[in-house]
Design a protein around this motif. Sequence first.
Motif, PDB file in Angstrom:
ATOM      1  N   PRO A 161       0.806  -1.235   0.000  1.00 43.79           N
ATOM      2  CA  PRO A 161       0.000   0.000   0.000  1.00 43.79           C
ATOM      3  C   PRO A 161       0.833   1.276   0.000  1.00 43.79           C
ATOM      4  CG  PRO A 161      -0.110  -1.106   2.136  1.00 43.79           C
ATOM      5  CD  PRO A 161       0.592  -2.042   1.211  1.00 43.79           C
ATOM      6  N   VAL A 162       2.110   1.194   0.374  1.00 46.10           N
ATOM      7  CA  VAL A 162       2.972   2.380   0.448  1.00 46.10           C
ATOM      8  C   VAL A 162       3.873   2.488  -0.776  1.00 46.10           C
ATOM      9  CG1 VAL A 162       4.753   3.576   1.760  1.00 46.10           C
ATOM     10  CG2 VAL A 162       2.940   2.340   2.969  1.00 46.10           C
ATOM     11  N   GLU A 163       4.524   1.389  -1.158  1.00 49.18           N
ATOM     12  CA  GLU A 163       5.538   1.425  -2.211  1.00 49.18           C
ATOM     13  C   GLU A 163       5.007   1.157  -3.607  1.00 49.18           C
ATOM     14  OE1 GLU A 163       9.096  -0.712  -1.432  1.00 49.18           O
ATOM     15  OE2 GLU A 163       9.015  -0.404   0.737  1.00 49.18           O
ATOM     16  N   SER A 164       3.773   0.714  -3.737  1.00 50.03           N
ATOM     17  CA  SER A 164       3.258   0.392  -5.066  1.00 50.03           C
ATOM     18  C   SER A 164       2.893   1.652  -5.846  1.00 50.03           C
ATOM     19  CB  SER A 164       2.028  -0.519  -4.953  1.00 50.03           C
ATOM     20  OG  SER A 164       0.996   0.133  -4.250  1.00 50.03           O
ATOM     21  N   ASP A 165       2.917   1.513  -7.170  1.00 51.65           N
ATOM     22  CA  ASP A 165       2.533   2.607  -8.058  1.00 51.65           C
ATOM     23  C   ASP A 165       1.051   2.924  -7.850  1.00 51.65           C
ATOM     24  OD1 ASP A 165       1.248   3.235 -10.967  1.00 51.65           O
ATOM     25  OD2 ASP A 165       3.236   4.139 -10.787  1.00 51.65           O
ATOM     26  N   PRO A 166       0.675   4.213  -7.793  1.00 51.47           N
ATOM     27  CA  PRO A 166      -0.732   4.570  -7.525  1.00 51.47           C
ATOM     28  C   PRO A 166      -1.727   3.950  -8.503  1.00 51.47           C
ATOM     29  CG  PRO A 166       0.674   6.499  -7.327  1.00 51.47           C
ATOM     30  CD  PRO A 166       1.533   5.409  -7.859  1.00 51.47           C
ATOM     31  N   VAL A 167      -1.355   3.913  -9.781  1.00 49.67           N
ATOM     32  CA  VAL A 167      -2.260   3.340 -10.782  1.00 49.67           C
ATOM     33  C   VAL A 167      -2.410   1.838 -10.565  1.00 49.67           C
ATOM     34  CG1 VAL A 167      -2.641   2.960 -13.245  1.00 49.67           C
ATOM     35  CG2 VAL A 167      -1.669   5.128 -12.451  1.00 49.67           C
ATOM     36  N   VAL A 168      -1.271   1.167 -10.366  1.00 48.62           N
ATOM     37  CA  VAL A 168      -1.298  -0.273 -10.114  1.00 48.62           C
ATOM     38  C   VAL A 168      -2.003  -0.573  -8.801  1.00 48.62           C
ATOM     39  CG1 VAL A 168       0.130  -2.320  -9.737  1.00 48.62           C
ATOM     40  CG2 VAL A 168       0.832  -0.609 -11.421  1.00 48.62           C
ATOM     41  N   CYS A 169      -1.737   0.258  -7.797  1.00 45.65           N
ATOM     42  CA  CYS A 169      -2.360   0.076  -6.480  1.00 45.65           C
ATOM     43  C   CYS A 169      -3.880   0.143  -6.580  1.00 45.65           C
ATOM     44  CB  CYS A 169      -1.825   1.132  -5.516  1.00 45.65           C
ATOM     45  SG  CYS A 169      -2.476   1.000  -3.835  1.00 45.65           S
ATOM     46  N   HIS A 170      -4.374   1.080  -7.388  1.00 45.74           N
ATOM     47  CA  HIS A 170      -5.825   1.217  -7.545  1.00 45.74           C
ATOM     48  C   HIS A 170      -6.409   0.003  -8.252  1.00 45.74           C
ATOM     49  CE1 HIS A 170      -9.704   3.125  -8.109  1.00 45.74           C
ATOM     50  NE2 HIS A 170      -9.639   2.821  -9.398  1.00 45.74           N
ATOM     51  N   ARG A 171      -5.701  -0.482  -9.262  1.00 46.37           N
ATOM     52  CA  ARG A 171      -6.210  -1.640  -9.995  1.00 46.37           C
ATOM     53  C   ARG A 171      -6.205  -2.896  -9.132  1.00 46.37           C
ATOM     54  NH1 ARG A 171      -4.034  -4.160 -15.795  1.00 46.37           N
ATOM     55  NH2 ARG A 171      -5.830  -5.545 -16.095  1.00 46.37           N
ATOM     56  N   LEU A 172      -5.194  -3.021  -8.267  1.00 44.06           N
ATOM     57  CA  LEU A 172      -5.065  -4.189  -7.400  1.00 44.06           C
ATOM     58  C   LEU A 172      -5.500  -3.879  -5.970  1.00 44.06           C
ATOM     59  CD1 LEU A 172      -1.552  -5.446  -8.608  1.00 44.06           C
ATOM     60  CD2 LEU A 172      -3.802  -6.089  -9.488  1.00 44.06           C
ATOM     61  N   ARG A 173      -6.490  -3.021  -5.829  1.00 42.67           N
ATOM     62  CA  ARG A 173      -6.897  -2.552  -4.499  1.00 42.67           C
ATOM     63  C   ARG A 173      -7.402  -3.688  -3.606  1.00 42.67           C
ATOM     64  NH1 ARG A 173     -10.095  -0.559  -8.436  1.00 42.67           N
ATOM     65  NH2 ARG A 173     -12.302  -1.081  -8.471  1.00 42.67           N
ATOM     66  N   ILE A 174      -7.902  -4.769  -4.208  1.00 46.52           N
ATOM     67  CA  ILE A 174      -8.331  -5.916  -3.405  1.00 46.52           C
ATOM     68  C   ILE A 174      -7.133  -6.497  -2.646  1.00 46.52           C
ATOM     69  CG2 ILE A 174      -9.269  -8.265  -3.498  1.00 46.52           C
ATOM     70  CD1 ILE A 174     -10.900  -7.450  -5.904  1.00 46.52           C
ATOM     71  N   TYR A 175      -5.986  -6.494  -3.300  1.00 41.23           N
ATOM     72  CA  TYR A 175      -4.770  -7.049  -2.689  1.00 41.23           C
ATOM     73  C   TYR A 175      -4.152  -6.066  -1.693  1.00 41.23           C
ATOM     74  CZ  TYR A 175      -4.895 -10.640  -6.358  1.00 41.23           C
ATOM     75  OH  TYR A 175      -5.261 -11.679  -7.173  1.00 41.23           O
ATOM     76  N   THR A 176      -4.082  -4.804  -2.081  1.00 40.37           N
ATOM     77  CA  THR A 176      -3.438  -3.820  -1.206  1.00 40.37           C
ATOM     78  C   THR A 176      -4.231  -3.596   0.080  1.00 40.37           C
ATOM     79  OG1 THR A 176      -4.558  -2.049  -2.441  1.00 40.37           O
ATOM     80  CG2 THR A 176      -2.307  -2.615  -3.108  1.00 40.37           C
ATOM     81  N   ALA A 177      -5.555  -3.829   0.010  1.00 39.81           N
ATOM     82  CA  ALA A 177      -6.387  -3.650   1.205  1.00 39.81           C
ATOM     83  C   ALA A 177      -6.364  -4.868   2.122  1.00 39.81           C
ATOM     84  CB  ALA A 177      -7.823  -3.347   0.793  1.00 39.81           C
ATOM     85  N   SER A 178      -5.793  -5.970   1.652  1.00 40.35           N
ATOM     86  CA  SER A 178      -5.753  -7.198   2.450  1.00 40.35           C
ATOM     87  C   SER A 178      -4.435  -7.291   3.216  1.00 40.35           C
ATOM     88  CB  SER A 178      -5.905  -8.425   1.536  1.00 40.35           C
ATOM     89  OG  SER A 178      -7.113  -8.358   0.808  1.00 40.35           O
ATOM     90  N   PRO A 179      -4.438  -7.946   4.353  1.00 46.50           N
ATOM     91  CA  PRO A 179      -3.184  -8.132   5.107  1.00 46.50           C
ATOM     92  C   PRO A 179      -2.226  -9.033   4.337  1.00 46.50           C
ATOM     93  CG  PRO A 179      -4.983  -9.402   6.080  1.00 46.50           C
ATOM     94  CD  PRO A 179      -5.611  -8.522   5.050  1.00 46.50           C
TER      95      PRO A 179
END
Length: 267
Positions: A161-179
């Motif tokens: 959630p901190v180091e990922s690219d904002p665009v990629v982070c948004h697309r993979l938000r299911i993963y970034t929001a999970s522990p």
Amino acid sequence: CETCSEEEAKYRCPRCMKYSCSLLCVKKHKLALSCNGVRDKTAFVSVNEFTDLNLLSDYRFLEDVGRTADAAARHLPLHSAATRRLLSCLRNKAQKCNIDLRTLPIGFTKRRENSTIFNTMEKKFYWHLKLVFPHCHAEYTLKRVPDDKTLADILKPYIDPVESDPVVCHRLRIYTASPQSDVQILMKIENRRQNSVRYNELDASRSLLENLKGKVIIEYPTLFVVLKTLKNDMVILGQDASEPAESSDGESSSLSSVEEGEIRDSS
């Protein structure tokens, strides 16, 4: 007739559009103008003169070009001796690392796109790697990933959630929001029957090389990143009570499935 200027013209050259009255005049005009008599499929046609026949001709021309390019790509002599030696060296280096690396024939998609190399100075692999995030229907291709890099570090630019690219982070938000403890990294086992697909679970804290040891790799690794809390149909080896016994022909069946997938992809 534009050659003898005596008889009525009966023929028109497809190449230079000259009128002729007989075979003799046709031969004379070809000799005089160095004309081969073959229609120029790439000749310019203005929009006002463009017809359905021109469109059909252009379409067939493009089809011929595609077939010729594909035949050239599949022509085995194009696989030079230097390339064969390089692939053989790559497989031997992988074998010394306890990795069963297999390469596909020239013309296959995975063979064309593979960028894996072995650095003899550093004595380590730089892998072509594909990451698949099935819950978001996303795929990413990484080139020249060092084999001593941990899987956790490889995934940071995508699901951290901190180091990922904002665009990629948004697309993979299911993963970034999970522990992070909910994230599983799986790799398909290649030497099994087509109707018995299983996956190995990899250790994110260990290096890519350590995770690939003892496994069959066809061209390059493909890693599936899944979440434990979300239902998926990927069966992990050893977690199925009705696990069938390995068959002696599983290895060839697996390679056949890869080839069939490539053929479907190319068609």
